[in-house]
Design an enzyme around this catalytic site. Structure first.
Site, PDB file in Angstrom:
ATOM      1  CG  ASP A  16       4.249   7.944   3.039  1.00  6.67           C
ATOM      2  OD1 ASP A  16       3.472   8.609   3.742  1.00  6.67           O
ATOM      3  OD2 ASP A  16       3.926   6.855   2.489  1.00  6.67           O
ATOM      4  CG  ASP A  18       0.173   6.054   7.336  1.00  6.49           C
ATOM      5  OD1 ASP A  18       0.412   5.776   8.518  1.00  6.49           O
ATOM      6  OD2 ASP A  18      -0.564   6.987   6.989  1.00  6.49           O
ATOM      7  CG  PHE A  24      -1.302   1.568   6.993  1.00  2.77           C
ATOM      8  CD1 PHE A  24      -1.943   2.674   7.531  1.00  2.77           C
ATOM      9  CD2 PHE A  24      -2.036   0.710   6.178  1.00  2.77           C
ATOM     10  CE1 PHE A  24      -3.293   2.921   7.265  1.00  2.77           C
ATOM     11  CE2 PHE A  24      -3.382   0.939   5.917  1.00  2.77           C
ATOM     12  CZ  PHE A  24      -4.006   2.048   6.457  1.00  2.77           C
ATOM     13  CG  PHE A  50      -2.603   3.281  -2.031  1.00  5.73           C
ATOM     14  CD1 PHE A  50      -1.357   3.314  -1.422  1.00  5.73           C
ATOM     15  CD2 PHE A  50      -3.580   4.169  -1.587  1.00  5.73           C
ATOM     16  CE1 PHE A  50      -1.076   4.206  -0.390  1.00  5.73           C
ATOM     17  CE2 PHE A  50      -3.311   5.066  -0.562  1.00  5.73           C
ATOM     18  CZ  PHE A  50      -2.053   5.088   0.028  1.00  5.73           C
ATOM     19  CE1 TYR A  74      -9.299   4.028   6.275  1.00  2.52           C
ATOM     20  CE2 TYR A  74      -8.745   1.784   5.670  1.00  2.52           C
ATOM     21  CZ  TYR A  74      -9.375   2.981   5.388  1.00  2.52           C
ATOM     22  OH  TYR A  74     -10.066   3.121   4.216  1.00  2.52           O
ATOM     23  CB  THR A 108       2.134  11.601   6.636  1.00  2.04           C
ATOM     24  OG1 THR A 108       1.152  10.584   6.779  1.00  2.04           O
ATOM     25  CG2 THR A 108       1.947  12.620   7.759  1.00  2.04           C
ATOM     26  CE  LYS A 146       2.087  12.045   1.239  1.00  2.00           C
ATOM     27  NZ  LYS A 146       2.565  10.696   1.545  1.00  2.00           N
ATOM     28  CG  ASP A 157       3.176   3.350   0.833  1.00  2.00           C
ATOM     29  OD1 ASP A 157       3.382   4.406   1.461  1.00  2.00           O
ATOM     30  OD2 ASP A 157       2.057   2.805   0.755  1.00  2.00           O
TER      31      ASP A 157
HETATM   32  C1  LIG Z   1      -4.313   2.005   2.733  1.00  6.03           C
HETATM   33  C2  LIG Z   1      -5.280   3.122   2.935  1.00  6.03           C
HETATM   34  C3  LIG Z   1      -4.847   4.312   3.431  1.00  6.03           C
HETATM   35  N1  LIG Z   1      -5.728   5.305   3.633  1.00  6.03           N
HETATM   36  C4  LIG Z   1      -5.237   6.569   4.185  1.00  6.03           C
HETATM   37  C5  LIG Z   1      -4.546   6.388   5.492  1.00  6.03           C
HETATM   38  C6  LIG Z   1      -3.611   7.524   5.545  1.00  6.03           C
HETATM   39  O1  LIG Z   1      -4.302   8.636   6.097  1.00  6.03           O
HETATM   40  C7  LIG Z   1      -3.313   7.775   4.093  1.00  6.03           C
HETATM   41  C8  LIG Z   1      -1.992   7.194   3.717  1.00  6.03           C
HETATM   42  O2  LIG Z   1      -1.300   8.227   3.307  1.00  6.03           O
HETATM   43  P1  LIG Z   1       0.174   8.246   2.722  1.00  6.03           P
HETATM   44  O3  LIG Z   1       0.678   9.599   3.144  1.00  6.03           O
HETATM   45  O4  LIG Z   1       0.018   8.115   1.247  1.00  6.03           O
HETATM   46  O5  LIG Z   1       0.937   7.127   3.362  1.00  6.03           O
HETATM   47  O6  LIG Z   1      -4.305   7.140   3.328  1.00  6.03           O
HETATM   48  C9  LIG Z   1      -7.030   5.185   3.319  1.00  6.03           C
HETATM   49  O7  LIG Z   1      -7.821   6.136   3.491  1.00  6.03           O
HETATM   50  N2  LIG Z   1      -7.467   3.986   2.822  1.00  6.03           N
HETATM   51  C10 LIG Z   1      -6.637   2.957   2.627  1.00  6.03           C
HETATM   52  O8  LIG Z   1      -7.071   1.868   2.196  1.00  6.03           O
HETATM   53 MG   LIG Z   2       2.314   5.692   2.645  1.00  4.72          MG
END
Ligand SMILES: Cc1cn([C@H]2C[C@H](O)[C@@H](COP(=O)(O)O)O2)c(=O)[nH]c1=O
Ligand SMILES: [Mg+2]
Length: 213
Positions: A16, A18, A24, A50, A74, A108, A146, A157
Site C-alpha cells: 500500500d 498511504d 499520510f 481509519f 487531502y 493503492t 484490492k 494500514d
Molecule cells: C485517511 C483517509 C484516507 N482517504 C483516502 C485517501 C486515499 O485515497 C485512500 C487511502 O487508501 P489506501 O490505499 O487504503 O491507503 O483513502 C479518505 O478518503 N479519507 C480519509 O480519512
Molecule cells: Mg494506506
C-alpha cells in the site's frame, strides 16, 4: 520444459502507499494545522479511526464545518504528491523487489468521494517516479478493490480490507499507523502486524511467508 526445470511462480508482495510508504498521517496533520491554525485538531496520539473525518466529528459542535475542512486538506491538489516517505520504506521496497523470485507491486486506493477530485491518482504516479523511479511507475495498481489484485501478501494500514473476493486472496499484514495502533488484530482482516521498516522485522516476515506459500 520438464517439471524439474520449471521456475516456481514469483512471490508477489503488494505494498500500500498511504501510511505504508508515504507519511499520510504526519503530512495531514502538518497541512491541516497550516491551513486551519485556529481550528481544533486531532494529534497523532489521539487518532482512532481509519477515516480522519470520524476522528474530527467530536469537534462538530464547536466548529460546525470541521468535517468539510478536514476533508479539504487531502482533497487539495498537491497533498498526495507532497507526502514525505516513511522512514526506511523506500529502501525496504527496493530490497524486497531485489530478492530472488519476488515481485513487488504498489497497490493503492484513489479518492472517490468528491466529484471532480481525482488529482490524487496523477500525484501517486508522480510520487512513485520521484521517490522510487520510473521503473516503479509501471508497478502501481490503483484500485478501490484490492481483493481483485493477485498477490501473496498485502502490507496495508487499513484495518479491514474489503472487496468482492472473500476470503481475501492474499495474507493481509497490518502496517502499524497512528489510527490503528490501538486495535486488537481480531478486529482486523490481518494475520499479523508490521510495525515499521527500520528494525529489520520485515525481512523475517517476508521470509516466513515465502516459505509458507
Ligand atoms: C485517511 C483517509 C484516507 N482517504 C483516502 C485517501 C486515499 O485515497 C485512500 C487511502 O487508501 P489506501 O490505499 O487504503 O491507503 O483513502 C479518505 O478518503 N479519507 C480519509 O480519512
Ligand atoms: Mg494506506
Amino acid at each position: 520444459m520438464s517439471g524439474a526445470m520449471r521456475k516456481s511462480a514469483p512471490f508477489r508482495v503488494l505494498l500500500d502507499m498511504d501510511c505504508v510508504l508515504a507519511d499520510f498521517e504526519g503530512n495531514y496533520l502538518k497541512c491541516f494545522r497550516e491551513k486551519f491554525p485556529n481550528e481544533p485538531f486531532v494529534p497523532l496520539a489521539d487518532r482512532r479511526h481509519f477515516y480522519i473525518s470520524d476522528d474530527y466529528k467530536k469537534f462538530e459542535e464547536q466548529s460546525p464545518d470541521i468535517l468539510s475542512k478536514a476533508r479539504s486538506v487531502y482533497e487539495t491538489p498537491g497533498f498526495f504528491g507532497s507526502q514525505p516517505p516513511i522512514e526506511g520504506a523506500l529502501a525496504a521496497a527496493k530490497e524486497i523487489s531485489g530478492l530472488t523470485n519476488v515481485e513487488v507491486f504498489l497497490c493503492t486506493s484513489p479518492l472517490t468521494k468528491t466529484p471532480g477530485v481525482h488529482h490524487d491518482i496523477m500525484e501517486k504516479l508522480e510520487w512513485t517516479e520521484k521517490h522510487l523511479g520510473m521503473d516503479w511507475v509501471k508497478r502501481v495498481i490503483i484500485t478501490k478493490d484490492k481483493t481483485m489484485v493477485h498477490g501473496n501478501i498485502l502490507i496495508d494500514d487499513r484495518p479491514k480490507i474489503k472487496g468482492v473476493l472473500k476470503p481475501l486472496p492474499f495474507k493481509h499484514i497490518l502496517f502499524t499507523a497512528s489510527h490503528n495502533r490501538h486495535l486488537d488484530l481480531r478486529a482486523t482482516t490481518a494475520a499479523e502486524r508490521l510495525d515499521n521498516w527500520t528494525d529489520g522485522s520485515w525481512q523475517t516476515l517476508v521470509e516466513k511467508y515465502m516459505k509458507l506459500m
